[in-house]
Write an enzyme that holds these catalytic residues in place. Sequence first.
Site, PDB file in Angstrom:
ATOM      1  N   GLY A 212       0.876  -1.065  -0.108  1.00  0.00           N
ATOM      2  CA  GLY A 212       0.257   0.251  -0.008  1.00  0.00           C
ATOM      3  C   GLY A 212       0.811   1.345  -0.070  1.00  0.00           C
ATOM      4  CB  VAL A 216      -0.542   2.780   5.619  1.00  0.00           C
ATOM      5  CG1 VAL A 216      -0.831   1.436   6.346  1.00  0.00           C
ATOM      6  CG2 VAL A 216      -1.654   3.554   5.568  1.00  0.00           C
ATOM      7  N   GLY A 217       2.589   2.382   5.283  1.00  0.00           N
ATOM      8  CA  GLY A 217       3.995   1.563   5.644  1.00  0.00           C
ATOM      9  C   GLY A 217       4.730   1.847   6.755  1.00  0.00           C
ATOM     10  CD  GLU A 234       6.802  -5.985  -2.365  1.00  0.00           C
ATOM     11  OE1 GLU A 234       6.964  -5.113  -3.132  1.00  0.00           O
ATOM     12  OE2 GLU A 234       7.620  -6.707  -1.564  1.00  0.00           O
ATOM     13  CB  CYS A 269       2.214  -0.297  -7.064  1.00  0.00           C
ATOM     14  SG  CYS A 269       2.754  -2.376  -7.325  1.00  0.00           S
TER      15      CYS A 269
END
Length: 539
Positions: A212, A216-217, A234, A269
């Site tokens: 994502g 948030v990572g 990722e 992505c």
Amino acid sequence: MDKEHTLVSGELDKSELRYTPVEAISGTVSALRESFARGTMRDISFRKQQLRALLKGLREDKKALLDALYHDLHKSHAESLYAEYDSVEYEIGQYLDNLDKWAKPSHNPLASVQPALLLSKSEVRKEPLGVVVIIGAWNYPLRLVMLPTIGAIAAGNTVVLKPSELAPHTAQALQNMITRCMDSSVIRVVQGGVKESTELLKEKFDHYFYTGSGSVGRIVARAAADNLAGVTLELGGKSPAIVHADVSDLVPTAFRIMWSKLANSGQTCVATDYLLIHRSIKDKLVPLLVEAVAGMYGKSPKESPDYGRIINSRHWNRLMDALNATEGTQIAVTDDLPDEGDLYFPPTIVDGVRPGDSLMKDELFGPILPIITYDTLEEAISLVNSRDQPLALYVFAKSDSAEAVVTRTRSGSATVNDTMFILASMSNPFGGVGPSGVGRYQGKHTLDTFSHHRHVMKRPIWFPTPGVDTIRGPPFAGKENSWKLDLSRQMVYPSLWSLRDSVLGKLVTLIPFWRSLVIIPGFVRALVQSKPVVRRRKD
């Protein structure tokens, strides 16, 4: 609606996605941890049985899954197959065919390299980590949760799976399939939004896998750090495509770039985020880009059954804001206009974009293609390197020019004369670098990600003799112990070719079994002079 995509089970609104009660999350994780502790996943044959059960469920629920993808993202039947479903089925097949071989311990040379390890046996075992959490993304809500899940199970872990709530139809279809077909002692699904995800990350896991956004990572990475656990992120970034003056054919170049840009409405992505074109060929390439769009979707992609939609109004407005703020020039591509009610955003090409433009600030994640013109390859490389490392980089050029770009830039992956078709290479690693991600997966690489590579050495208790064995420890002082240091160097860390200064010394390393031969004098001396530190008792 295309009758291909009529849900068998009826419509599923977002409000109908059944969120997991917050108070139940801790119990879910505890149950899987207890299951792992019991050794549920120890047997490889059981792991393969679970993969077969997953394959069976996948095939039984194929239509429901494809329907769900259509409802969430307006993905066509064909795109859902080749971009999502088929890759998951193929990955299961890879593991069923190769898991026995991939999971075998590896063996490395010992005594042939370091004589001190004579008669020892050594192996590196691939052991499961424990309980892992996999948090999926909404843009490819089937592929991006199932590929890591397959490898995690194959590696012997128990799994908490958290699909994206932004793709609710697919999230519910996945839970229905997994609950029905797989053992609850192996995998469980947690549904929910920010509240549920926050509670989930309070739990201790042995590995965190997230796909994502970078924001948030960072939250996931902090949760992993708090538990001193591994993490795979990722993420994404602005993946460029460079088209240099010496590219051999502009027609496939234009098609491959626009296919990458418009698949899933640009919500990929590794989609081409922006285009760097050499000035000498720009006027030839741009019309071909427009023609490629028409060839795939017609002049009105809104009416095409193959063109997707933006995931929600927030992201649709994000794209509109960036487009409205650009100082570039929009090129006429289609006859359509953006339609928020339908979440439709038409293919858009913007020329004359500068590096500081609104379209160049963040990853676009939509069907807008900014074009930047450059005059030298050095200029293009410098622009790429002035930004964070992207998840992917594409270059269309002859071999020498392409190699110069690949060698002098950094990215998660790089493709010459193509774009995101690299994702079809399922036996190779996929992952980012720096802000575009941490870690890798796909094929055997997922097994490695979810495994602890444990070195196990087995030594004979009777060798070397008690006296010679004192080579490793005190006492070192005194003439009677001088043999220790001399012999230990030869036995444990012998001087290799590159460590030797003299020609004669280097020639010695060409003699077969030279490492064992050079220790014989010292070993004999040790047998004569050594005394055991601990003596055997006669009683």
